[in-house]
Design a protein around this motif. Structure first.
Motif, PDB file in Angstrom:
ATOM      1  N   LEU A 274       0.838  -1.208   0.000  1.00  0.00           N
ATOM      2  CA  LEU A 274       0.000   0.000   0.000  1.00  0.00           C
ATOM      3  C   LEU A 274       0.872   1.256   0.000  1.00  0.00           C
ATOM      4  O   LEU A 274       0.610   2.211  -0.738  1.00  0.00           O
ATOM      5  CB  LEU A 274      -0.928   0.011   1.220  1.00  0.00           C
ATOM      6  CG  LEU A 274      -2.167  -0.879   1.155  1.00  0.00           C
ATOM      7  CD1 LEU A 274      -2.857  -0.916   2.505  1.00  0.00           C
ATOM      8  CD2 LEU A 274      -3.134  -0.356   0.093  1.00  0.00           C
ATOM      9  N   THR A 279      -2.326  -0.867  -6.356  1.00  0.00           N
ATOM     10  CA  THR A 279      -3.786  -0.969  -6.299  1.00  0.00           C
ATOM     11  C   THR A 279      -4.196  -2.273  -5.605  1.00  0.00           C
ATOM     12  O   THR A 279      -3.372  -3.169  -5.405  1.00  0.00           O
ATOM     13  CB  THR A 279      -4.389  -0.954  -7.714  1.00  0.00           C
ATOM     14  OG1 THR A 279      -3.959  -2.144  -8.413  1.00  0.00           O
ATOM     15  CG2 THR A 279      -3.950   0.275  -8.482  1.00  0.00           C
ATOM     16  N   ASP A 280      -5.487  -2.367  -5.271  1.00  0.00           N
ATOM     17  CA  ASP A 280      -5.989  -3.590  -4.639  1.00  0.00           C
ATOM     18  C   ASP A 280      -5.755  -4.803  -5.534  1.00  0.00           C
ATOM     19  O   ASP A 280      -5.389  -5.882  -5.055  1.00  0.00           O
ATOM     20  CB  ASP A 280      -7.497  -3.451  -4.345  1.00  0.00           C
ATOM     21  CG  ASP A 280      -7.780  -2.385  -3.304  1.00  0.00           C
ATOM     22  OD1 ASP A 280      -6.815  -1.847  -2.724  1.00  0.00           O
ATOM     23  OD2 ASP A 280      -8.967  -2.080  -3.072  1.00  0.00           O
ATOM     24  N   ILE A 283      -2.083  -5.833  -5.443  1.00  0.00           N
ATOM     25  CA  ILE A 283      -1.766  -6.471  -4.156  1.00  0.00           C
ATOM     26  C   ILE A 283      -2.276  -7.906  -4.146  1.00  0.00           C
ATOM     27  O   ILE A 283      -1.567  -8.832  -3.737  1.00  0.00           O
ATOM     28  CB  ILE A 283      -2.380  -5.664  -2.999  1.00  0.00           C
ATOM     29  CG1 ILE A 283      -1.666  -4.306  -2.878  1.00  0.00           C
ATOM     30  CG2 ILE A 283      -2.295  -6.431  -1.684  1.00  0.00           C
ATOM     31  CD1 ILE A 283      -2.327  -3.347  -1.914  1.00  0.00           C
ATOM     32  N   ILE A 298      -7.294  -5.252   3.976  1.00  0.00           N
ATOM     33  CA  ILE A 298      -7.029  -3.812   4.020  1.00  0.00           C
ATOM     34  C   ILE A 298      -7.965  -3.136   5.011  1.00  0.00           C
ATOM     35  O   ILE A 298      -7.564  -2.263   5.789  1.00  0.00           O
ATOM     36  CB  ILE A 298      -7.180  -3.195   2.613  1.00  0.00           C
ATOM     37  CG1 ILE A 298      -6.059  -3.700   1.701  1.00  0.00           C
ATOM     38  CG2 ILE A 298      -7.149  -1.664   2.676  1.00  0.00           C
ATOM     39  CD1 ILE A 298      -6.238  -3.320   0.244  1.00  0.00           C
ATOM     40  N   ARG A 310      -8.273   5.908   2.686  1.00  0.00           N
ATOM     41  CA  ARG A 310      -7.106   5.274   2.071  1.00  0.00           C
ATOM     42  C   ARG A 310      -5.859   6.153   2.250  1.00  0.00           C
ATOM     43  O   ARG A 310      -4.785   5.654   2.558  1.00  0.00           O
ATOM     44  CB  ARG A 310      -7.390   5.048   0.584  1.00  0.00           C
ATOM     45  CG  ARG A 310      -6.321   4.279  -0.181  1.00  0.00           C
ATOM     46  CD  ARG A 310      -6.266   2.825   0.252  1.00  0.00           C
ATOM     47  NE  ARG A 310      -5.449   2.030  -0.648  1.00  0.00           N
ATOM     48  CZ  ARG A 310      -5.924   1.057  -1.419  1.00  0.00           C
ATOM     49  NH1 ARG A 310      -7.202   0.769  -1.397  1.00  0.00           N
ATOM     50  NH2 ARG A 310      -5.133   0.367  -2.200  1.00  0.00           N
ATOM     51  N   GLY A 314      -2.287   5.174   4.522  1.00  0.00           N
ATOM     52  CA  GLY A 314      -0.882   5.224   4.156  1.00  0.00           C
ATOM     53  C   GLY A 314      -0.059   6.019   5.146  1.00  0.00           C
ATOM     54  O   GLY A 314       1.057   5.629   5.514  1.00  0.00           O
TER      55      GLY A 314
END
Length: 330
Positions: A274, A279-280, A283, A298, A310, A314
């Motif tokens: 992340l 991106t999801d 990942i 997440i 989001r 981070g």
């Protein structure tokens, strides 16, 4: 800019073309003189003459053009894949013909295998001749068949290899620890067989007796490369050995991954990706899980750190120091 100097790929939208098309969408039309700056707009089909005034050009809806261009792009990709398959089909018997006259010392160092069935046959043949060792890196692949008959055939092949006194070492992503078919596989195999896991692994790699290796030769794995070059084999073995030393044992004696400050090892791996901006979907692919599972992890990570967005997540990952703690543990 003249029409003669206006050169680029047929379905690309250049800067002059984008400016003219934007003006046409805003005003509802442009003059044919204005469109002369970007003749590609008519070639692509973004502009067409107005019925009531042939000196005007009207814009076609962007969504309509996009769908048409996407279909053309998909057709080109499909054409290239068919072309690649035809080339492989043509050259495969020629390669076999050429190698049929070679001595053992002249065995090709590199050989392209066309089709998953042909690749599977080549691996089975190499394992049937193998007597010492199989090293494998097996990343998660959601498209791999889990049909019982295929899994059973693989079990019989692997057990026969072990029964000849050979050993097997396999590397997976950590998600393999929770796959029922993987647990069942290693509960049934007997002999010198070990498996370990990592957050991420390389693409698929199979090395047999340190003399032959198999790696993918295309993204969809319809082509594979059989490698017998000693320098490449040594490189693959060295890569495997280094990853093996970093990996966590899964079989025969599983080592549980410790939770650090409420953050599970899987969440730790996700946190690192992340922070790197993945991106999801990225990942999920890298860690061997589906996107829905990645998003669940997440969300749990965000709840643990108290994040509400989001962007904040981070920041909190960086501030928490969990990534530095993980590096210190390793």
């Amino acid at each position: 800019m003249t029409a003669g100097s206006h050169h680029h790929h047929g379905d690309e939208l250049c800067e002059p073309g984008l400016a003219v098309y934007t003006r046409a969408l805003r005003d509802g039309h442009v003059s044919t003189a204005a469109a002369a700056e970007a003749p590609c707009l008519i070639d692509i089909g973004l502009l067409h003459p107005a019925i009531e005034n042939l000196d005007r050009l009207e814009p076609v809806a962007p969504a309509v053009v996009l769908q048409r261009l996407l279909r053309l792009s998909e057709d080109r990709i499909a054409h290239e894949r068919r072309r690649g398959q035809r080339m492989a089909d043509v050259f495969e018997p020629l390669i076999r013909l050429g190698s049929g006259h070679a001595t053992h010392e002249d065995t090709p160092a590199l050989r392209i295998l066309s089709g998953k069935r042909r690749t599977g046959q080549a691996i089975e043949e190499a394992m049937a001749e193998g007597r010492r060792e199989l090293l494998a890196i097996q990343p998660h692949d959601s498209h791999v068949s889990r049909r019982p008959d295929i899994l059973e055939g693989a079990m019989e092949r692997d057990q026969a290899f072990l029964d000849r006194g050979a050993r097997m070492r396999a590397l997976y992503q950590h998600t393999a620890r929770h796959a029922p078919y993987q647990r069942a596989r290693y509960e049934r195999l007997t002999g010198d067989v070990e498996a370990r896991t990592l957050d991420e692994v390389t693409d698929r790699l199979i090395i047999i007796d340190r003399t032959v290796a198999f790696i993918p030769a295309s993204a969809d794995r319809t082509l594979a490369l059989e490698v017998r070059h000693p320098a490449l084999i040594a490189y693959f073995v060295n890569t495997f050995d280094r990853l093996w030393r970093l990996a966590t044992p899964m079989h025969p004696q599983a080592v549980e991954q410790a939770t650090l400050n409420g953050i599970t090892p899987r969440q730790h791996a996700i946190a690192a990706l992340l922070v790197e901006g993945h991106t999801d979907a990225d990942i999920a692919e890298r860690l061997g899980m589906n996107v829905r599972t990645a998003r669940v992890h997440i969300a749990k990570l965000a709840a643990t750190l108290g994040s509400e967005s989001r962007a904040q997540l981070g920041y909190l990952i960086a501030e928490s120091g969990i990534l530095k703690s993980g590096e210190a543990d390793r």
